[in-house]
Scaffold this motif. Structure first.
Motif, PDB file in Angstrom:
ATOM      1  N   PRO A 111      48.609  15.883 -83.584  1.00  0.00           N
ATOM      2  CA  PRO A 111      49.701  15.801 -84.560  1.00  0.00           C
ATOM      3  C   PRO A 111      50.033  14.367 -84.962  1.00  0.00           C
ATOM      4  N   ASN A 112      49.767  13.417 -84.068  1.00  0.00           N
ATOM      5  CA  ASN A 112      50.033  12.006 -84.380  1.00  0.00           C
ATOM      6  C   ASN A 112      48.994  11.406 -85.315  1.00  0.00           C
ATOM      7  N   LYS A 113      47.877  12.143 -85.523  1.00  0.00           N
ATOM      8  CA  LYS A 113      46.844  11.700 -86.466  1.00  0.00           C
ATOM      9  C   LYS A 113      46.738  12.658 -87.661  1.00  0.00           C
ATOM     10  N   ASP A 114      47.644  13.610 -87.721  1.00  0.00           N
ATOM     11  CA  ASP A 114      47.632  14.630 -88.770  1.00  0.00           C
ATOM     12  C   ASP A 114      48.290  14.088 -90.041  1.00  0.00           C
ATOM     13  N   VAL A 115      47.609  13.160 -90.712  1.00  0.00           N
ATOM     14  CA  VAL A 115      48.182  12.497 -91.884  1.00  0.00           C
ATOM     15  C   VAL A 115      48.225  13.417 -93.107  1.00  0.00           C
ATOM     16  N   ASP A 116      47.595  14.592 -93.007  1.00  0.00           N
ATOM     17  CA  ASP A 116      47.697  15.609 -94.055  1.00  0.00           C
ATOM     18  C   ASP A 116      49.009  16.393 -93.951  1.00  0.00           C
ATOM     19  N   GLY A 117      49.634  16.346 -92.762  1.00  0.00           N
ATOM     20  CA  GLY A 117      50.944  16.971 -92.578  1.00  0.00           C
ATOM     21  C   GLY A 117      50.942  18.476 -92.455  1.00  0.00           C
ATOM     22  N   PHE A 118      49.847  19.071 -91.948  1.00  0.00           N
ATOM     23  CA  PHE A 118      49.760  20.525 -91.874  1.00  0.00           C
ATOM     24  C   PHE A 118      49.879  21.083 -90.453  1.00  0.00           C
TER      25      PHE A 118
END
Length: 283
Positions: A111-118
């Protein structure tokens, strides 16, 4: 009538990001793309995003995987990137092949690398109004577009036509937050909504995000409304939006074009989210 120039606003955001990144000593922010199969639109989108990285100094790499990759194999590649110190953001380009469970892949990303926000954790933070997560890039781009264009959303009735997890739902969550740049009253409509035309005509801000060419016609828009067109539809006449632009612009107070409206903002927000991830991870 105000033409909302997303291309110009996105360039300003990227210019600011470049000025920040050029001052970094040591490693630069890193973004990894995972591209599965030979889908041409996916290859085009990834190439555009990679070009955006190059323009502002973000390190990027594309991992191209065969279309018949197993779910376990794909999750293994994501796990490797989750543990890679030089990567701050991971984007797995959709759509996925039929053997891949979309939800499982999204949940496999840190989640800390989920720059797509999904990721469900980031979606949960967004709904709760908790800081520290990432918002999906297209909805975040729309909110930023409204702010930069000095269009106040507080107390306004926003009607979003389209209920996707990529645009409609997260955009509603962003706009209903109790904070500056939001505070709107939000209605989500869709193709099954009764009296859809009347509902659209009640909107102070109308967002078209359903993927149907020229679905929003002038008779569905209140005079003086702001119209945001998220649609990108390939037709014999080229790219067109979900809004009948030439006629709707006669009644709207402000409108986004297609192309050159929301699209460039999506890439700008992806780059901004990657830089934010880098700052968090590097303290």
């Amino acid at each position: 009538m105000q033409l909302i120039d997303g291309k110009k606003i996105a360039k300003e955001i990227q210019k600011h990001l470049k000025q920040e990144i050029v001052q970094i000593d040591g490693r630069k922010p890193g973004l990894a793309f995972i591209l599965i199969g030979e889908d041409l639109p996916s290859q085009t989108y990834v190439a555009m995003k990679k070009k955006g990285c190059q323009q502002i100094g973000i390190h990027s790499e594309v991992l191209s995987l065969p279309g018949d990759i197993t779910q376990e194999g794909l999750i293994g590649e994501i796990d490797r990137l989750n543990r890679a110190d030089h990567i701050d953001g991971i984007l797995v380009q959709q759509p996925f092949p039929k053997q891949i469970d979309t939800a499982a892949i999204i949940e496999a990303i840190d989640p800390n690398k989920d720059v797509d926000g999904f990721h469900p954790i980031n979606i949960g933070k967004l709904l709760l109004g908790v800081s520290g997560g990432f918002a999906a890039c297209t909805p975040l781009g729309i909110v930023t577009l409204l702010e930069k264009s000095k269009i106040d959303t507080a107390g306004k009735h926003v009607v979003i036509v389209g209920r996707s997890n990529i645009v409609g739902k997260p955009l509603a969550a962003l706009l209903m937050q109790k904070k500056q740049g939001a505070n709107a009253t939000v209605t989500i409509a869709h193709s099954g909504t009764q009296n859809l035309q009347e509902l659209c005509r009640e909107a102070d801000i109308l967002v078209a995000a359903l993927g149907s060419p020229h679905f929003i016609t002038a008779d569905r828009v209140k005079k003086g409304a702001v119209v945001i067109d998220v649609g990108i539809n390939r037709t014999d006449k080229g790219l067109v939006g979900d809004v009948d632009f030439n006629n709707v612009k006669q009644v709207a107070s402000a409108i986004t074009p297609v192309p050159g409206g929301v699209g460039p903002m999506t890439i700008a927000m992806l780059l901004a989210n990657t830089y934010e991830s880098y700052k968090k991870r590097c303290g």
